[in-house]
Design a protein around this motif. Structure first.
Motif, short mmCIF file in Angstrom:
data_model
loop_
_atom_site.label_atom_id
_atom_site.label_comp_id
_atom_site.label_asym_id
_atom_site.label_seq_id
_atom_site.Cartn_x
_atom_site.Cartn_y
_atom_site.Cartn_z
N TYR A 76 -39.14 -36.29 -49.96
CA TYR A 76 -40.16 -35.62 -49.15
C TYR A 76 -41.53 -35.80 -49.77
N THR A 77 -42.54 -35.93 -48.89
CA THR A 77 -43.92 -35.81 -49.32
C THR A 77 -44.53 -34.69 -48.49
N ALA A 78 -45.85 -34.54 -48.52
CA ALA A 78 -46.49 -33.52 -47.68
C ALA A 78 -47.63 -34.17 -46.91
N TYR A 79 -47.97 -33.54 -45.79
CA TYR A 79 -49.13 -33.94 -45.00
C TYR A 79 -50.20 -32.87 -45.19
N SER A 80 -51.43 -33.30 -45.48
CA SER A 80 -52.52 -32.35 -45.64
C SER A 80 -53.33 -32.29 -44.35
N LYS A 81 -53.38 -31.10 -43.74
CA LYS A 81 -54.17 -30.97 -42.51
C LYS A 81 -55.66 -31.05 -42.85
N GLU A 82 -56.04 -30.58 -44.03
CA GLU A 82 -57.45 -30.61 -44.44
C GLU A 82 -57.95 -32.05 -44.54
N TYR A 83 -57.16 -32.92 -45.17
CA TYR A 83 -57.59 -34.32 -45.37
C TYR A 83 -57.04 -35.24 -44.28
N ASP A 84 -56.17 -34.70 -43.41
CA ASP A 84 -55.52 -35.50 -42.36
C ASP A 84 -54.86 -36.74 -42.97
N GLU A 85 -54.11 -36.51 -44.02
CA GLU A 85 -53.50 -37.62 -44.75
C GLU A 85 -52.24 -37.15 -45.47
N HIS A 86 -51.28 -38.05 -45.62
CA HIS A 86 -50.10 -37.72 -46.42
C HIS A 86 -50.42 -37.87 -47.91
N TYR A 87 -49.65 -37.15 -48.74
CA TYR A 87 -49.84 -37.23 -50.19
C TYR A 87 -49.32 -38.54 -50.75
N HIS A 88 -48.40 -39.16 -50.03
CA HIS A 88 -47.85 -40.46 -50.45
C HIS A 88 -47.69 -41.33 -49.21
N SER A 89 -47.46 -42.61 -49.46
CA SER A 89 -47.17 -43.51 -48.34
C SER A 89 -45.79 -43.16 -47.79
N THR A 90 -45.75 -42.77 -46.51
CA THR A 90 -44.44 -42.46 -45.92
C THR A 90 -43.62 -43.75 -45.75
N LYS A 91 -44.32 -44.90 -45.66
CA LYS A 91 -43.61 -46.19 -45.49
C LYS A 91 -42.97 -46.66 -46.79
N ASP A 92 -43.67 -46.49 -47.89
CA ASP A 92 -43.12 -46.92 -49.18
C ASP A 92 -42.17 -45.87 -49.77
N GLY A 93 -42.36 -44.62 -49.37
CA GLY A 93 -41.55 -43.53 -49.93
C GLY A 93 -42.29 -42.88 -51.08
N ALA A 94 -42.20 -41.55 -51.14
CA ALA A 94 -42.97 -40.81 -52.15
C ALA A 94 -42.52 -41.15 -53.57
N LEU A 95 -41.24 -41.07 -53.83
CA LEU A 95 -40.76 -41.35 -55.19
C LEU A 95 -40.97 -42.82 -55.54
N ASN A 96 -40.62 -43.70 -54.58
CA ASN A 96 -40.83 -45.14 -54.80
C ASN A 96 -42.28 -45.45 -55.15
N GLU A 97 -43.19 -44.83 -54.40
CA GLU A 97 -44.61 -45.11 -54.62
C GLU A 97 -45.03 -44.71 -56.03
N SER A 98 -44.61 -43.54 -56.47
CA SER A 98 -44.94 -43.09 -57.84
C SER A 98 -44.40 -44.08 -58.87
N LEU A 99 -43.15 -44.47 -58.68
CA LEU A 99 -42.53 -45.35 -59.67
C LEU A 99 -43.12 -46.75 -59.65
N TYR A 100 -43.19 -47.36 -58.45
CA TYR A 100 -43.57 -48.78 -58.38
C TYR A 100 -45.06 -49.04 -58.48
N LYS A 101 -45.87 -48.06 -58.01
CA LYS A 101 -47.32 -48.31 -58.04
C LYS A 101 -48.00 -47.73 -59.27
N HIS A 102 -47.30 -46.82 -59.97
CA HIS A 102 -47.93 -46.19 -61.13
C HIS A 102 -47.10 -46.32 -62.41
N VAL A 103 -45.91 -45.71 -62.40
CA VAL A 103 -45.15 -45.59 -63.66
C VAL A 103 -44.67 -46.96 -64.16
N TYR A 104 -44.00 -47.74 -63.32
CA TYR A 104 -43.46 -49.02 -63.79
C TYR A 104 -44.56 -49.97 -64.28
N PRO A 105 -45.63 -50.19 -63.50
CA PRO A 105 -46.65 -51.11 -64.02
C PRO A 105 -47.30 -50.61 -65.31
#
Ligand SMILES: C[S@@+](CC[C@H](N)C(=O)[O-])C[C@H]1O[C@@H](n2cnc3c(N)ncnc32)[C@H](O)[C@@H]1O
Length: 250
Positions: free
Chosen positions: A19-48
């Motif tokens: 799960y991720t969250a959608y922010s009504k204030e920013y009209d944006e999700h906290y993570h890419s829903t297409k890449d996946g929240a956990l995947n995005e953290s791991l592949y775009k930040h932690v692994y590199p």
């Protein structure tokens, strides 16, 4: 299910099942829903980051910004999964105190089950420490927070809302402050591949690299020193093809 949903935030399932969250204030999700929240953290930040810093025994990490805490938790998860002996000191600013208080009701991925008590300690005390880990959650403005540091960070997870939504955390001046807060061999990881973002870093002396793979859409890694692990972005060529594109400014 739980009580996380409020007037400002709703929980959304992402492509990897987390799960991720959608922010009504920013009209944006906290993570890419297409890449996946956990995947995005791991592949775009932690692994590199850990690919580049694999030989380090201690790392000071700046997590911009805490949000749902995925990048902080994914770092801890990775260190435990790999039985790493690296000590991580994670520093994360976050403006939204209500969000932090509502995280006790968020459905974190099963991978975080054994470590999510750290979030509860952070909500209550703002700090968590044990023998291999130190985490500080700062409630306030990231722009002010980063000015407190000098030559300190090894890694920056640049994971603010998008440049169009939250431009103040993507400007040339912002990255100048980040550069000052970082050691000279620090690495910045970010999901943004936009030319203005890359220019804001490039004009501060950063080399830009492409972080790509099968499990996620392309992302960016930035470093003042040359990296062998990633493909260099030819910024001179990009600038010559897009002469009117400029970095965001304060
Ligand atoms: C995309 S979310 C971060 C997601 C987070 N890294 C995670 O993995 O869950 C961006 C966060 O930046 C916070 N934010 C926006 N402007 C800020 C600022 N000036 N200082 C600190 N936090 C800010 C928002 O409240 C939001 O929680």
């Amino acid at each position: 299910m739980n009580n996380f949903n409020t007037d400002l935030h709703t929980m959304t399932k992402s492509a990897d099942g987390s799960y991720t969250a959608y922010s009504k204030e920013y009209d944006e999700h906290y993570h890419s829903t297409k890449d996946g929240a956990l995947n995005e953290s791991l592949y775009k930040h932690v692994y590199p980051a850990f690919k580049i810093k694999k030989d380090f025994q201690e790392l000071n990490i700046l997590d911009i910004c805490f949000g749902l805490g995925f990048n902080t938790l994914a770092t801890i998860y990775y260190l435990k999964q790999t039985s790493s002996t690296c000590r991580a000191n994670i520093y994360s600013p976050e403006l939204d105190e209500d969000l932090i208080n509502s995280l006790k009701d968020f459905s974190f991925p099963a991978e975080f089950e054994d470590i999510k008590h750290i979030i509860f300690t952070l909500i209550q005390d703002g700090v968590y420490s044990d023998t291999s880990l130190h985490v500080e959650l700062f409630l306030g403005d990231a722009r002010e927070y980063i000015k407190k540091f000098d030559d300190f960070f090894d890694v920056v997870y640049q994971d603010a809302f998008s440049p169009s939504t939250n431009p103040i955390l993507w400007t040339k001046e912002y990255f100048a402050d980040i550069k000052k807060a970082c050691k000279s061999d620090a690495v910045i990881t970010t999901y943004s591949t936009s030319l203005p973002t890359r220019l804001a870093m490039y004009e501060n002396g950063y080399n830009l690299y492409i972080n790509s793979g099968e499990n996620f859409r392309k992302a960016t890694v930035a470093s003042l020193v040359e990296l062998d692990e990633f493909e260099l972005v030819n910024m001179k060529h990009k600038i010559s093809c897009n002469p009117d594109t400029k970095p965001l400014r304060d």
